[in-house]
Design a protein around this motif. Structure first.
Motif, PDB file in Angstrom:
ATOM      1  N   UNK A 100       0.822  -1.199   0.000  1.00 18.55           N
ATOM      2  CA  UNK A 100       0.000   0.000   0.000  1.00 18.55           C
ATOM      3  C   UNK A 100       0.862   1.257   0.000  1.00 18.55           C
ATOM      4  N   UNK A 101       1.882   1.271   0.833  1.00 17.04           N
ATOM      5  CA  UNK A 101       2.757   2.442   0.908  1.00 17.04           C
ATOM      6  C   UNK A 101       3.547   2.625  -0.379  1.00 17.04           C
ATOM      7  N   UNK A 102       3.934   1.523  -0.992  1.00 17.32           N
ATOM      8  CA  UNK A 102       4.642   1.599  -2.269  1.00 17.32           C
ATOM      9  C   UNK A 102       3.713   2.146  -3.348  1.00 17.32           C
ATOM     10  N   UNK A 103       2.475   1.674  -3.361  1.00 14.09           N
ATOM     11  CA  UNK A 103       1.495   2.146  -4.348  1.00 14.09           C
ATOM     12  C   UNK A 103       1.148   3.613  -4.155  1.00 14.09           C
ATOM     13  N   UNK A 104       1.245   4.103  -2.918  1.00 14.36           N
ATOM     14  CA  UNK A 104       0.916   5.504  -2.633  1.00 14.36           C
ATOM     15  C   UNK A 104       2.080   6.439  -2.938  1.00 14.36           C
ATOM     16  N   UNK A 162       5.457   6.149  -1.833  1.00 12.79           N
ATOM     17  CA  UNK A 162       6.533   6.326  -0.845  1.00 12.79           C
ATOM     18  C   UNK A 162       7.819   5.650  -1.267  1.00 12.79           C
ATOM     19  N   UNK A 163       7.838   5.097  -2.457  1.00 11.05           N
ATOM     20  CA  UNK A 163       9.036   4.444  -2.979  1.00 11.05           C
ATOM     21  C   UNK A 163       8.706   3.036  -3.451  1.00 11.05           C
ATOM     22  N   UNK A 164       9.735   2.396  -3.989  1.00 14.17           N
ATOM     23  CA  UNK A 164       9.540   1.013  -4.428  1.00 14.17           C
ATOM     24  C   UNK A 164       9.328   0.134  -3.201  1.00 14.17           C
ATOM     25  N   UNK A 165       8.924  -1.081  -3.441  1.00 13.43           N
ATOM     26  CA  UNK A 165       8.698  -2.019  -2.345  1.00 13.43           C
ATOM     27  C   UNK A 165       9.975  -2.190  -1.519  1.00 13.43           C
ATOM     28  N   UNK A 166      11.112  -2.285  -2.184  1.00 14.51           N
ATOM     29  CA  UNK A 166      12.391  -2.431  -1.474  1.00 14.51           C
ATOM     30  C   UNK A 166      12.721  -1.177  -0.676  1.00 14.51           C
ATOM     31  N   UNK A 167      12.451  -0.012  -1.246  1.00 15.20           N
ATOM     32  CA  UNK A 167      12.730   1.243  -0.539  1.00 15.20           C
ATOM     33  C   UNK A 167      11.844   1.375   0.703  1.00 15.20           C
ATOM     34  N   UNK A 168      10.570   1.040   0.552  1.00 19.55           N
ATOM     35  CA  UNK A 168       9.651   1.128   1.690  1.00 19.55           C
ATOM     36  C   UNK A 168      10.075   0.142   2.775  1.00 19.55           C
ATOM     37  N   UNK A 169      10.440  -1.069   2.366  1.00 23.25           N
ATOM     38  CA  UNK A 169      10.865  -2.086   3.332  1.00 23.25           C
ATOM     39  C   UNK A 169      12.155  -1.676   4.039  1.00 23.25           C
TER      40      UNK A 169
END
Length: 113
Positions: free
Chosen positions: A53-57, A59-66
């Protein structure tokens, strides 16, 4: 012969009753295990759903958010929860409906309402 048949009948009746109780116990265990498995699956999806959800909004790629700093990550989660609750409140949903829809405890909803 009659006594022997009565004893056999009673023995079979007791065995049938025992088997019925065993079946009931197994059905109860299946329901408990199914509920536990459902909760585990739901919890496993929780963090993944937040990351996606945060990646889709944006906030960055999935790796960046993680890889976000823990405090930044928690702040973003808090902001997303706040936004979701406020959006539901603007739609005039009750706190109970919001709690159910967002799968958030009432005490958390009360913090934003």
């Amino acid at each position: 012969s009659n006594v022997r048949n009565n004893r056999e009948f009673e023995s079979l009746a007791k065995e049938i009753e025992y088997q019925k109780l065993e079946i009931e116990l197994c059905e109860k265990r299946i329901k408990e295990y199914s509920a536990a498995a459902k909760n585990k699956k739901k919890n496993r999806l929780g963090i993944s759903a937040i990351l996606f959800s945060m990646s889709e909004k944006g906030y960055g790629s999935l790796q960046e958010v993680a890889g976000l700093n823990l405090f930044t990550f928690l702040d973003l989660i808090y902001k997303n929860i706040s936004d979701a609750v406020n959006e539901c409140l603007s739609l005039e949903m009750s706190k109970e409906e919001i709690s159910e829809k967002l799968d958030i405890p009432m005490n958390v909803i009360n913090e934003f309402a």
